[in-house]
Design an enzyme around this catalytic site. Structure first.
Site, PDB file in Angstrom:
ATOM      1  CE1 TYR A 171      -6.623   3.144  -0.760  1.00 37.60           C
ATOM      2  CE2 TYR A 171      -4.441   3.176  -0.253  1.00 37.60           C
ATOM      3  CZ  TYR A 171      -5.313   2.354  -0.763  1.00 37.60           C
ATOM      4  OH  TYR A 171      -5.233   1.351  -1.144  1.00 37.60           O
ATOM      5  CG  ASP A 223      -7.988   3.831  -4.741  1.00 41.24           C
ATOM      6  OD1 ASP A 223      -9.458   3.764  -4.697  1.00 41.24           O
ATOM      7  OD2 ASP A 223      -7.452   3.551  -5.398  1.00 41.24           O
ATOM      8  CD  GLU A 270      -3.066  -0.837  -0.178  1.00 44.13           C
ATOM      9  OE1 GLU A 270      -3.060   0.301  -0.780  1.00 44.13           O
ATOM     10  OE2 GLU A 270      -3.879  -1.873  -0.289  1.00 44.13           O
ATOM     11  CE1 TYR A 299       5.241  13.040  -4.945  1.00 47.96           C
ATOM     12  CE2 TYR A 299       3.869  11.146  -5.507  1.00 47.96           C
ATOM     13  CZ  TYR A 299       3.896  12.347  -5.643  1.00 47.96           C
ATOM     14  OH  TYR A 299       3.193  13.224  -6.319  1.00 47.96           O
ATOM     15  CG  LEU A 316       8.511   3.168  -6.111  1.00 48.30           C
ATOM     16  CD1 LEU A 316       8.006   2.604  -7.390  1.00 48.30           C
ATOM     17  CD2 LEU A 316       8.554   2.184  -4.950  1.00 48.30           C
TER      18      LEU A 316
END
Length: 380
Positions: A140, A158, A57, A102, A100
DNA sequence: CATTCGTGGGC
DNA sequence: TGCCCAAGAAT
């Protein structure tokens, strides 16, 4: 707005069969994903490992399934349990996360693992409230872990769910203002027996049928309930607030190469853009281009040669980066003391914690330098 | 609460 | 090519 709350209330009664139809569709057409327990198992009470759900997640936050898969497998192989990840070196986690995006997610991932291992006996909390106290877990992700890993009745919302629900209700309220309405609607139709499968079914529906463009309404199990479908306006939802335009920033990057091929690198500050990741010396990325060469900003005097310009688009700005290379003779002795950093050998360089934009800059200076060494090509 | 945070793919 | 988007969180 009162105009929007009425349809939500009405919807509860008319969407009575929604969950049944959706779950029947999910049982037959669910996606097979590495971190997922299929409905045949969850229906008999077999739930996925919370560590794997959490790991997937966090990786999936604003990131596509196809981009996540290889990273997920690599992380799981390197750190199979939350205790293993808690005991890892942060720098190793950053290297594994490189590419990837962030990157605060990677640091929070490590912090979260440490907290779960040290303060929760290695077990993730099963409630949204408990999960949200952990770094990197927001509304989320807390709902998703609670629903999927513990089968608790959490309203998982989401981007997929936002699209599905705003179309179902033809909701005119733009995002993000519509979010509370969407959450309330989902909470109302949530099936008490299969909240985890319901959450994943909603996301699968949004990802494969109720897509942003060209939705496959003809294949949709709940199209009969969909107001946007009835009006032929599915693609107009969700409505969104207009986005700000991206400014263009400029900067310069300096790739120093030693006689043995090693490249001089340094670490970026832990917070902010590309926080904690590795780069070559660069100028700031707000400097205006003045038409002159940027080599006066080089980290040390050398014969800096122009290697051209690369462009890279971040979420909120575009960057034009002028790349310079200097070949340093000998073993890296320069006319002036080196700034903080290290020399990375050609063998080590591909495995460094290099963001994509930095890899592009190095490639502009030294083609092939960041690519993992391939076996000698046989001239077959 | 608006802004800050990456990257790759699709059209 | 340019724009949109993707299982959002932190501040």
């Amino acid at each position: 707005m009162a105009r929007q709350s009425a349809p939500v209330i009405d919807a509860h009664a008319s969407f009575d069969d929604f969950s049944t139809l959706l779950l029947e569709w999910y049982d037959r057409h669910h996606r097979h994903l590495p971190w997922r327990t299929p409905p045949a198992d969850t229906r008999v009470g077999v739930l996925p490992d919370p560590y794997r759900v959490w790991l997937s997640e966090v990786m999936l936050q604003q990131t596509t399934v196809s981009a996540v898969k290889s990273y997920y497998e690599a992380f799981l192989a390197a750190w199979p349990t939350v205790e293993a990840l808690a005991g890892a070196e942060t720098e190793a986690v950053m290297r594994a996360w490189a590419g990837l995006g962030y990157y605060s997610r990677a640091r929070n991932l490590k912090k979260c693992a440490e907290t779960v291992a040290a303060d929760h006996q290695g077990r993730f909390p099963d409630t949204e409230e408990g999960l949200k106290t952990l770094p990197g877990i927001g509304d989320y992700t807390a709902a998703a872990i609670s629903a999927i890993a513990f089968n608790r009745p959490a309203a998982v919302v989401d981007g997929n769910v936002e699209r599905v629900v705003t179309r179902l209700l033809a909701m005119e309220t733009p995002l993000p203002d519509a979010k509370p309405l969407i959450r309330a609607f989902v909470a109302n139709i949530l099936p008490a027996d299969r909240p985890g499968d319901f959450a994943q079914a909603m996301m699968d529906l949004g990802a494969t049928i109720c897509t942003p463009r060209n939705p496959a309404c003809v294949l949709c199990p709940v199209s009969a309930d969909c107001l946007a479908r009835q009006n032929g306006t599915a693609e107009r939802f969700p409505r969104k607030a207009p986005k700000a335009e991206k400014p263009l920033r400029h900067g310069a990057a300096f790739v120093a190469r030693r006689g043995d091929g090693a490249v001089f690198l340094r670490k970026r500050p832990p917070e902010g853009l590309l926080g904690g990741m590795t780069e070559m010396p660069t100028t700031g990325w707000t400097a205006r281009q003045d038409g002159e060469t940027d080599t006066s900003a080089a980290p040390f005097p050398a014969d800096w040669r122009d290697c051209g310009t690369i462009r890279h688009v971040f979420t909120h700005f575009a960057l034009e980066l002028s790349v310079y290379r200097a070949d340093i003779q000998g073993s890296g002795e320069t006319a002036a003391p080196l700034p903080a950093g290290w020399w990375s050998s050609p063998e080590e360089l591909p495995g460094e914690a290099l963001p994509t934009v930095i890899k592009k800059a190095i490639e502009a200076a030294i083609p092939g330098a960041t690519k993992k060494r391939q076996r000698d090509r046989k001239t077959s």
